[in-house]
Design a protein around this motif. Structure first.
Motif, short mmCIF file in Angstrom:
data_model
loop_
_atom_site.label_atom_id
_atom_site.label_comp_id
_atom_site.label_asym_id
_atom_site.label_seq_id
_atom_site.Cartn_x
_atom_site.Cartn_y
_atom_site.Cartn_z
N VAL A 111 4.61 -5.07 10.95
CA VAL A 111 3.69 -4.18 10.12
C VAL A 111 4.12 -4.69 9.23
O VAL A 111 5.13 -5.08 8.46
CB VAL A 111 4.77 -2.71 10.53
N GLU A 112 3.44 -4.59 7.88
CA GLU A 112 4.08 -4.74 6.27
C GLU A 112 3.15 -3.95 5.37
O GLU A 112 2.75 -2.90 5.53
CB GLU A 112 2.61 -5.76 6.34
N ALA A 113 4.41 -3.65 4.56
CA ALA A 113 4.31 -2.38 3.25
C ALA A 113 3.93 -2.99 2.10
O ALA A 113 4.78 -4.49 2.00
CB ALA A 113 5.43 -2.17 3.55
N GLU A 114 3.27 -2.76 1.08
CA GLU A 114 3.03 -3.68 0.16
C GLU A 114 3.60 -2.57 -1.45
O GLU A 114 3.10 -1.73 -0.93
CB GLU A 114 1.53 -3.60 -0.54
N GLY A 115 4.02 -3.08 -2.43
CA GLY A 115 4.14 -2.16 -3.84
C GLY A 115 4.16 -2.92 -5.28
O GLY A 115 4.49 -4.31 -4.66
N LEU A 116 4.50 -2.68 -5.59
CA LEU A 116 4.83 -3.29 -6.85
C LEU A 116 5.77 -2.55 -7.52
O LEU A 116 6.27 -1.42 -7.66
CB LEU A 116 3.77 -2.88 -7.93
N VAL A 117 7.16 -3.36 -7.81
CA VAL A 117 8.62 -3.13 -8.50
C VAL A 117 8.15 -3.33 -10.17
O VAL A 117 7.85 -4.47 -10.37
CB VAL A 117 9.49 -3.65 -8.13
N ALA A 118 8.23 -2.11 -10.86
CA ALA A 118 7.81 -2.29 -12.06
C ALA A 118 9.38 -2.47 -13.03
O ALA A 118 10.70 -2.18 -11.93
CB ALA A 118 8.24 -1.11 -12.40
N PRO A 119 9.56 -3.50 -14.01
CA PRO A 119 10.80 -3.54 -14.41
C PRO A 119 11.35 -2.18 -15.40
O PRO A 119 11.34 -2.23 -16.65
CB PRO A 119 10.78 -5.29 -15.34
N LEU A 120 11.96 -1.33 -15.06
CA LEU A 120 12.13 -0.41 -14.93
C LEU A 120 13.40 0.08 -13.92
O LEU A 120 13.52 0.09 -12.77
CB LEU A 120 11.48 1.29 -14.98
#
Length: 196
Positions: A159-168
């Motif tokens: 299973v794959e999950a994708e996301g963006l990690v922001a510099p916050l």
């Protein structure tokens, strides 16, 4: 009044056996599908946990522990949960072995149309000659977490999950959400209660 002949009895027995075999096969297939659904649900949850883990950094950049800063998030690096094999409990008596890995790429939000307005997320390899990955701050990390396991038939599943990690930083995220947590006042006049 006559009874059943031996041939009629054999045909009836064959039909019952055929139906019984079909029911057993169907039951086994449904059990396997249910097991795969449970495994996929757990794997999806574990992938989301890793994405959340990567967003819980303490610093934007650091010379210390790479689990604690945003800049160090890279393929199979960052966060408190390590890559590789691990065991996860499915119930109080059953644990299953999973494999956790992730890929991370720096993302930049840049002007690709030349009108002076940033408009598109790009990888470092997609930056125009006017931009340089060394000149621009990394504005996000695109992360793809893969959780894999071997099913009872010996087939590899994932299973794959994708996301963006922001510099916050997580400690500052609450300030960004404050406007959404503020209750909206309900106007009323005199002694009348709202809704009356």
């Amino acid at each position: 009044m006559r009874g059943f002949s031996f041939i009629e009895l054999l045909i009836a027995t064959a039909l019952v056996a055929l139906c019984g075999t079909g029911m057993i096969t169907l039951q086994a297939h449904l059990g396997k599908m249910d097991e795969e659904r449970v495994m996929r649900t757990h794997a999806w949850y574990l992938a989301q946990v890793k994405l959340d883990d990567l967003s819980q950094f303490q610093w934007l950049s650091s010379t210390g522990n790479p689990a604690d800063d945003f800049i160090s998030i890279a393929t199979n690096t960052g966060g408190a949960l390590p890559p590789g094999p691990f065991s996860h409990p499915l119930s109080s008596t059953v644990s299953i072995g999973f494999q956790r890995n992730w890929q991370a790429q720096d993302r930049y939000f840049v002007d690709t149309t030349g009108d002076g307005i940033t408009d598109t997320w790009v990888k470092a390899s997609q930056l125009s000659p006017g931009h340089s990955a060394h000149q621009l701050p990394v504005q996000a990390k695109q992360v793809i977490v893969t959780i894999s396991w071997t099913d009872r038939d010996g087939s590899l599943r994932q299973v794959e999950a994708e996301g963006l990690v922001a510099p916050l930083l997580a400690v500052r995220a609450a300030a960004a959400l404050t406007p959404y947590n503020t209750p909206i006042p309900v106007p009323f006049s005199g002694n009348a209660l709202p809704g009356n």
